[in-house]
Design an enzyme around this catalytic site. Sequence first.
Site, PDB file in Angstrom:
ATOM      1  N   HIS A 380      33.159  70.070  50.348  1.00  0.00           N
ATOM      2  CA  HIS A 380      33.780  68.869  49.811  1.00  0.00           C
ATOM      3  C   HIS A 380      32.876  67.657  49.783  1.00  0.00           C
ATOM      4  O   HIS A 380      32.950  66.854  48.864  1.00  0.00           O
ATOM      5  CB  HIS A 380      35.139  68.664  50.462  1.00  0.00           C
ATOM      6  N   CYS A 689      39.618  75.657  36.776  1.00  0.00           N
ATOM      7  CA  CYS A 689      39.375  74.344  37.395  1.00  0.00           C
ATOM      8  C   CYS A 689      38.268  74.368  38.453  1.00  0.00           C
ATOM      9  O   CYS A 689      38.017  73.368  39.108  1.00  0.00           O
ATOM     10  CB  CYS A 689      40.647  73.775  37.995  1.00  0.00           C
TER      11      CYS A 689
HETATM   12  C1  PEP Z   1      38.403  76.427  43.620  1.00  0.00           C
HETATM   13  O1  PEP Z   1      38.477  77.159  44.598  1.00  0.00           O
HETATM   14  O2  PEP Z   1      37.781  76.719  42.564  1.00  0.00           O
HETATM   15  C2  PEP Z   1      39.071  75.116  43.631  1.00  0.00           C
HETATM   16  C3  PEP Z   1      39.158  74.369  42.548  1.00  0.00           C
HETATM   17  O3  PEP Z   1      39.543  74.705  44.836  1.00  0.00           O
HETATM   18  P1  PEP Z   1      38.654  73.988  45.977  1.00  0.00           P
HETATM   19  O4  PEP Z   1      37.259  73.851  45.468  1.00  0.00           O
HETATM   20  O5  PEP Z   1      39.297  72.693  46.253  1.00  0.00           O
HETATM   21  O6  PEP Z   1      38.773  74.974  47.070  1.00  0.00           O
END
Ligand code: PEP
Length: 767
Positions: A380, A689
């Site tokens: 993150h 996404c």
């Molecule tokens: C993913 O896993 O592609 C996603 C969009 O979720 P995150 O990156 O927040 O785990």
Amino acid sequence: MSTGNLIDRADFHLKIVQEISDLVNKSTGLNTILKRVVNKVASSLHFDVVSVYVWDEQNQQLYLRSTKGLSVNPLKDPITLKPNEGLTGLVFQKSRPLTVMPASKHRRYKYFPEIGEEEYESYIGVPILLQNRCVGVLVGQTKEKRVINPAEEMIFEIIASRLAGLLEVADRLERLKTPSIVKHETRTYQGKGVSTGIAIGNVFLFRGLFQQISSEESEKSDPKVEKIRITEALSDVEADLENLVKTLDSKKLLSKAEIEIFRAHLLVIQGKTLRNTMYEKLKQKNISAELAVVEAIEDIAEQFESLPDRYLREKAQDFRDIGERILHELLKLDNGNVQMVEPEENSILVANDIGPSFISMLFNNSVSAVVIEKGGETSHAVIIAKSLGIPAVVGINNICNLIKPGDKLIVDGKTGFIFTNPDESLISEYKNSYSNIIKIREVIDREGNKKSGEKRLGVKLTANIGFPIDIDSAKQYGIQNVGLFRTEFAFTQFEKWPKVREQLRIYKNVAKNFDGYITVRTLDIGADKLLPYFDFPKEENPLLGLRAIRFSMEYLDLFKDQIKAILLATKKGYKFKILLPMITNLWEVETAKGIVGNLAKEVGISSADIPPLGVMMEVPAMIYQLDEYNDLVDFISIGTNDLIQYVLAVDRNSNMVRHLYSGFHPAVLRLLNDVYIKTQYLGMDVSVCGELAGTPSGALCLLSLGYNQLSASPANVPTIRYLCNRINKDLLNTVRHKILNTRKKSDIERFIIETLESIDPALIEIE
Ligand code: PEP
Ligand code: MG
């Protein structure tokens, strides 16, 4: 061979890669690094000869740059090869790995008696590729006729890729070379570049309280008073740890091995060594209790770090953990509130890891780049760095101990290189690259609002948002809809679990900025996303544990609060969709759907106005039940970040296996293709996404497979539009055919880079 052996061998191979990586990070000077690498590969993998040949552009030939095993000193007696000479020339010409046994029977075999090459019977050569250009060849040879196995070939490829970047930097330094460079001690480290861009600034080393205390001015203190403070803090920590161990024992929240860690911490606190070292510091230096804790802990940690045994070396970190605990107690005793040191203007934030409680530091405009030991492309802190458009490099082991606060640093977020103490010529070289990137960025940004390609191709772009800055840039590029709102970041801003009305405010504040819909993903916490005010149970494999929807199903009341807040915001007239993360079971969706229905009645929303419900496909299991999920939900969104990790069994944040994490693995692309075909057959509304959708290479593949709803970080929208404005369906068909019919990830990656380059080289620069 037994399974045990296979595991041992895989471990052993990983260890070699790790050791070579460490070796590259810790050495200086190209000759030394190459020499150490060839020695290490030869001894670990039992090759009689390991050599590195480097391409000399000016003279159009390969020259032997370093060798272990050949009877020659390449620095004194240059050995050169034309590209049409020998097996190594062939590897260079074809840019493909080659293994041959017996080598002497190959039509391109050429032997060099002057270097004693006649006796070698098994041959492996792998190209050293830099952005698709062959810049050299890594060669291994054995006297004995033996088959070189695929694992060895893979190790050679990984090492060659590591050498590629190194040669590029060496080339850069070579061109700038003045005798002062070596004296100046510019040090080079390579990690993984995960957010492009270049920054030049001073190190802000973030080590939690340790960092804060060790950088504080030391004032004279009364040793007697400070000793009492330390004694009190130690007994508080002792009581806390005793309670902790008791609770953990009774509730069985942790494995035995993990509880043992806290018991060991307790023994350290109760023992005399640490206590006496701290008292000694007070007596000798008249420093504050906090500084005495830091110094004593650092002394002990350093002793552990200097030990040859890796297990014991890692114990150093335990001591720092204990130190953090004691400091917390000391600071609580004073004012109950810990003040963080803020980075100064143009700082480069270097940290072992940046947990959610400290992530807000990044929003301070003074941080111009991030270097993190841990974490991967999709961690993150990196996602935020990308949102902010600042360069980020991850995965340089031990970097926090290799540099000092205030050191000058260049960070190259594309190649993953960082340079400490760069001299003026390197700085000016990078300043030029920086202005070049800025120019390219400007060109691309000019098309940030040009939607013609998108319309022509029938593509719908939505935004991934998490922070206020994302909202601003989404608006700047005229994005109407949010394809993914990661709610967990908003939750980290609170000090305790937010009440429904506080959550309602979050959703209203986001929604008022968009005319279209907001896809709110319910809390995706656990594993690497923790909340400061929630005590997560420790698990052996948190990525396979209580995270995302599993957490919500475990703590249904918290989930209900979130749904209620979204529904209340819906009632105010805003448009939402609800997205459930990491679904692996139908009952999770059924439960969530039931809750949404009941709460909608409770808050007074008619069934026609209930927000559409969707699931994230992040675990491959879903593909086999798509039709059943289709009966329950309105849409599906593919989270490639997690999907890749679960398809390939590669931790998305691990340094050790990061070379195995790729969206261009044939299995990932074929799976994405199968999912697309299935969803079309079922008439499902599908979007993507994950981060893959926000890069030119990833978007190109996804569009070629037919996906036309992509949700990307707003900062990447201009690049995706720039790409869409330059491609057509014919090209996408060619790409689709190629990526689905190529066996190896590296070949797919090479093809994609070549294709992007032929579309527009700027796309490669910005990738
Ligand atoms: C993913 O896993 O592609 C996603 C969009 O979720 P995150 O990156 O927040 O785990
Ligand atoms: Mg995910």
